[in-house]
Design an enzyme around this catalytic site. Structure first.
Site, short mmCIF file in Angstrom:
data_model
loop_
_atom_site.label_atom_id
_atom_site.label_comp_id
_atom_site.label_asym_id
_atom_site.label_seq_id
_atom_site.Cartn_x
_atom_site.Cartn_y
_atom_site.Cartn_z
N LYS A 82 0.96 -1.23 0.22
CA LYS A 82 0.03 -0.47 0.50
C LYS A 82 0.65 0.90 -0.39
O LYS A 82 2.02 1.03 0.88
CB LYS A 82 -1.04 -0.31 1.22
CG LYS A 82 -1.67 0.79 1.47
CD LYS A 82 -2.69 0.79 2.44
CE LYS A 82 -4.22 1.67 2.59
NZ LYS A 82 -4.92 1.58 4.02
N SER A 138 -9.08 0.83 2.28
CA SER A 138 -9.06 1.49 2.12
C SER A 138 -7.74 0.93 1.15
O SER A 138 -6.80 2.02 0.45
CB SER A 138 -8.11 3.04 2.98
OG SER A 138 -7.62 2.08 4.41
N SER A 173 -9.04 -2.11 6.63
CA SER A 173 -9.17 -1.49 5.59
C SER A 173 -8.26 -2.82 5.11
O SER A 173 -7.96 -2.39 3.35
CB SER A 173 -8.16 -0.55 5.85
OG SER A 173 -8.96 1.04 5.75
#
Ligand SMILES: [Zn+2]
Lengths: 491, 485
Positions: free
Chosen positions: A80, A155, A179
């Site tokens: 990420k 996310s 997330s």
């Protein structure tokens, strides 16, 4: 050409170690697939071709010298874009850090490198990890590889989409209120959020110190366990990362069984708010566990059920406003001149942050302000403790808890703009394990007729990550680990 | 109308650690190139987390124990939020409501009277960076830009907050002096006000006639003991005047202007600022278990005030001399080493306060940099006491020891004092020669005019000079008397 995209991380590493193929070959296949499909999916924001080739070559050189190349030898992975990696852009998908290049490795990236994994690139995310759809990135939305009209969740949407699209067998995300698990669920792969304090947070641009945890996403539980073996370590640079001897997570999977396990299925919530396909997924999971000899019973967690979302947003946003204060336009990141110091801060922060980030900072600042702190934040921390206590009681009676991870099937794109509060409420089930610091995972239970993934959440006791993964691997046997999406049909 | 002065102090001590409070950067910032001692942690680079410096905790505990505080286990840090260019995280990490040490007291002595000042607490916090405003007069207003040096950012401080127990500037000065002395004894801080290792914020008010506390004013920017004294005198007079004339007093922060000799209102809404204190979740609570505290307690040296009282008791020094000798730990240790070599305590004390202090002052050094070993000095003083060396000889010998850094024996040889004593017939010859050379003086003494003995002393002096101090003064006096009869 070998279809590396179908292999698990364990298989790839074994092949590299056994000289069946080289890390370089695996990497090229990964790069090729990303280049082929990501123009559409938009899951990857930075490709580190050059450094990745160097890393793969090092792994191959080690194998050639007869040295141990590590547990994840030659396994390509994506992180990420809030994981710092030296010399590589870490943007958090925000204008604030658009051109910021990290000058150090996060502990997670360092450990992955030491284990022989190859960082292929950085994945798309909601700006500063604040969101549930990966639509608030300055690089544009990521599409769900299982259905490109839908969001991949958030996310860590880019990481989940990457694994679902077969770019790489594993990706790393960060989980503050779901997330990692929620996007993994939406993309039809497996996502794991370890106990708080299990993995170092050092070098992750998180946003809630007391909730954030690094989590792996993969297509099967064995790969998740493998990554846990690599990442779950005490870290000098993170004093909240517990200094205890971790068990072998992969070993926990060997000879695991559901027989005699006590499994609590969460009840008491309004089932009309949950998609019927997802209720069915829970029933099927419970039935399978029973078949395997587990004792299944229903349980209600009234405090968590009633107050989790409100409590979560109080705790999370208060902390977020504090954590985000370092982005002031002074030393790095987006900067605008101003009439004076205060004006400079205002302009830099107002124009550097996106709408959702600004909204959360403002709410959080308010929560921590005099007057509000005692009336909102303090009660929220008490509720948080009550939720943790509820789970402590639960795990005196049960080994495992099954509940929804999310009340809906993957949203259509743009849904969040229509119903922002509804999206906040989507965290009702996922945030409870963050509030209580518990290990938790989302596990795929198959796909609907339209090809949308279905999923359930498993929650284990604090630091019971190994037995949770073991139980999950047994449940996975019942449904079969998901394959990666057939991208030909999508793109 | 007798209003009582009420003073409370906040003292910031820079802890004597090699690295910063939350990272591994050097704390050696004086004279360092700006921003050379910084890393991703102290610059709040995204993703970084603080790591607690165990040594800083240990020093804070040590200081807390020295101040008779209770050391608390499981204490935490808070974040104090505000945006400013010298604060990289936009919050300062400090102990807000879970200080490592609470309670405690310090006994001070002013005008021979002992007084107990109670403490509220001692806590740990990080320092901020430093702004440089490049205008000709160095002020913020008018500067077209400012430069930030983060070398000081993150340096560990311990803040010691007293109760408002002091009632005069003299008491405040005594308190600060004693805190500084303790910090130096414990090697917790060098306590230099000039370099900012010790910073003081003063709170002062005048109590109302009914005994209730008056308006409290905080004074910042006091950089020396002298300026604290002046600032207090000024502020007490100002408040008295205001109360006399019915002018209003505000609860505010005032800055001391050392040049103008006045305090000025800061005129910002500092007190209205909402710092949004909030628990620092990136740091685990500090473990200061009883065993850990006990271990530190056992490692502590004798406290300065205990040493002071013991010197009076054990060595028979006057209280004042004992205060002077124990002011610095190194001086006290030097003294005791001298005594251990047979130097009488009063002579050793005297020697330290005169001969040695003079040299230290001339060279501008501390006793720890003084080249002559205490054992050598002690034996020298012992020789003087045993009348094996005269005072004059001893001073010559000592000068050689300082100059050459040699042993006592070598210095005696080099100074010529080792030629041996001039006595008996040889001495008589010299005395006779001196008397012959001073017939008028000799006559004055013979005729009984030398009532005050000045002339006698004069002759003695000449003999001592001639013998380079190697004669016994008593013998010289006897001989002069004998030869003048
Ligand atoms: Zn540093």
């Amino acid at each position: 050409m070998m279809e590396f995209c179908k292999l698990s991380a364990a298989e790839i590493a074994e092949g590299v170690r056994g000289k069946k193929w080289t890390a370089a070959e695996v990497l090229e296949a990964s790069l090729e697939r990303i280049k082929k499909y990501d123009g559409k999916i938009n899951a990857v924001v930075t490709l580190c071709e050059e450094t990745a080739r160097k890393e793969a070559a090092e792994v191959d050189a080690k194998v050639a010298r007869g040295e141990d190349p590590g547990l994840l030898a030659g396994v390509p992975y994506l992180a990420k874009d809030n994981f710092c990696a030296e010399g590589i852009k870490t943007t958090c998908c925000s204008k604030m850090l658009e051109n910021w290049v990290s000058n150090y490795d996060s502990t997670a990236v360092k450990l992955m490198k030491e284990a022989g994994a190859v960082l292929v690139g950085k994945t798309n995310m909601d700006e500063f990890a604040m969101g549930s759809t990966t639509e608030s990135s300055i690089f544009g939305a990521t599409l769900n590889p299982r259905d490109i009209t839908r969001v991949p969740g958030g996310s860590s949407g880019g990481s989940a989409a990457s694994v679902a699209a077969g770019y790489c067998p594993i990706a790393l995300g960060s989980d503050t209120g779901g997330s990692v698990r929620q996007p993994a669920a939406f993309c039809g792969v497996q996502g794991f959020k370890p106990s708080y304090g299990q993995i170092s947070r050092y070098g992750i641009v998180g946003y809630v110190s007391s909730l954030d945890q690094v989590g792996p996403i993969a297509r099967n539980t064995k790969d998740l366990a493998l990554v846990m073996n690599v990442l779950a370590k005490a870290d000098y640079y993170d004093s909240t990362c517990d200094a205890y001897d971790r068990p072998s997570f992969t070993k926990a999977l060997e000879g695991a069984s559901l027989k005699g396990k006590k499994i609590a299925v969460l009840s008491g919530y309004d089932k009309s708010h949950v998609a019927p396909e997802l209720l069915e997924a829970i029933d099927k999971t419970a039935a399978y566990c029973k078949e395997q000899g587990a004792e299944v019973f229903e349980i209600d967690l009234p405090v968590a059920r009633k107050h989790a979302v409100a409590c979560y947003y109080m705790v999370a946003l208060g902390d977020a406003s504090s954590k985000m204060a370092c982005f002031d336009g002074m030393r790095y990141g987006y900067h605008e001149d101003g009439k004076n110091l205060t004006d400079m801060y205002k302009r830099s922060r107002n124009n550097g942050f996106g709408k959702e980030v600004r909204r959360r900072i403002l709410i959080g600042t308010c929560i921590l302000s005099r007057g509000y702190f005692d009336n909102y934040y303090i009660p929220a921390t008490r509720v948080r403790q009550m939720i943790a206590d509820e789970f402590t009681e639960l795990f005196k009676k049960a080994d495992l808890c099954i509940c929804p991870i999310h009340p809906q099937l993957p949203y259509k794109q743009g849904y969040v703009d229509d119903k922002p509060l509804r999206v906040y409420l989507g965290d009702a089930f996922s945030s409870i394990s963050n509030l209580a610091g518990l290990p938790s995972m989302s596990i795929n239970t198959g796909f609907t007729q339209e090809g949308l993934p279905t999923y359930v959440q498993l929650i284990g006791p604090r630091f019971g990550d190994d037995s949770l993964l073991a139980a999950a691997s047994e449940i996975e046997k019942g449904f079969g680990a998901p394959e990666c999406a057939s991208m030909e049909g999508v793109c | 109308m007798a209003r009582q002065v009420v003073i409370g102090l906040e003292i910031h001590l820079q802890l004597n650690t090699k690295t910063k409070l939350f990272c591994e950067c050097s704390t050696d910032y004086i004279g360092a190139t700006p921003n050379s001692n910084v890393c991703q942690i102290c610059l709040a680079i995204p993703g970084t987390l603080p790591i607690i410096n165990d040594h800083a905790v240990e020093l804070a505990v040590k200081m807390g124990l020295g101040l008779h505080c209770t050391i608390n286990d499981n204490t935490r840090f808070h974040r104090k939020h505000y945006f400013y260019a010298d604060l990289p995280k936009a919050y300062q990490v400090t102990q807000y409501e879970h200080a490592i040490a609470t309670g405690g007291y310090l006994d001070i002595v002013v005008d021979g009277k002992k007084k107990r000042v109670r403490l509220d607490h001692l806590h740990l916090e990080e320092d901020a960076g430093k702004l440089v405003h490049p205008t000709s007069d160095g002020r913020l207003s008018g500067a077209s830009y400012s430069l930030v040096d983060y070398n000081r950012g993150g340096i560990p401080l311990s803040e010691i907050v007293s109760m408002p127990d002091m009632n005069s500037a003299a008491e405040a000065i005594a308190y600060i002096t004693q805190i500084r002395q303790l910090a130096r004894y414990l090697k917790v801080s060098d306590g230099e006000m000039e370099s900012g290792s010790l910073r003081v914020d003063v709170n002062v008010s005048l109590s109302n006639p009914d005994g209730s506390l008056g308006t409290r004013v905080e004074i910042k920017n006091v950089n020396s003991l002298k300026s604290i004294e002046r600032a207090l005198d000024y502020e007490i007079a100002r408040q008295n005047r205001a109360l006399d004339t019915g002018e209003p007093l505000y609860m505010e922060t005032r800055l001391w202007d050392d040049v103008a000799g006045v305090t000025r209102s800061m005129r910002n809404k500092e007190s209205a600022r909402d710092y949004r204190y909030y628990l620092e979740m990136d740091l685990a609570p500090i473990n200061a278990k009883p065993e850990y505290v006990q271990k530190i307690r056992e490692s502590m040296p004798e406290m300065p005030w205990d040493k002071r009282d013991r010197f009076v008791e054990q060595y028979g020094l006057s209280f004042e001399d004992s205060v002077k000798i124990t002011e610095q730990l190194e001086m006290a240790e030097y003294f005791e080493k001298c005594v251990a070599q047979g130097a009488p305590a009063d002579k050793a004390a005297n020697w330290l306060m005169t001969e040695i202090s003079r040299v230290l002052n001339e060279k501008g050094i501390c006793i720890c940099e003084f080249g002559v070993d205490a054992a050598e000095t002690g034996r020298l003083i012992a020789k003087v006491a045993a009348k094996e060396l005269s005072n004059t000889q001893a001073k010559d010998v000592f000068a050689v020891m300082i100059e050459k850094g040699c042993t006592l024996e070598e210095a005696i040889k080099a100074s010529g004092a080792s030629v041996g004593r001039v006595e008996g017939g040889a001495l008589e010859q010299i005395v006779r020669k001196i008397i012959d050379g001073q017939p008028e003086v000799a006559e004055t003494i013979r005729s009984g005019e030398d009532k005050k003995g000045g002339k006698m002393k004069f002759l003695q002096g000449l003999v001592m000079r001639e013998t380079r101090g190697s004669a016994n003064p008593a013998e010289v006096a006897q001989l002069i008397e004998k030869l003048l009869k």
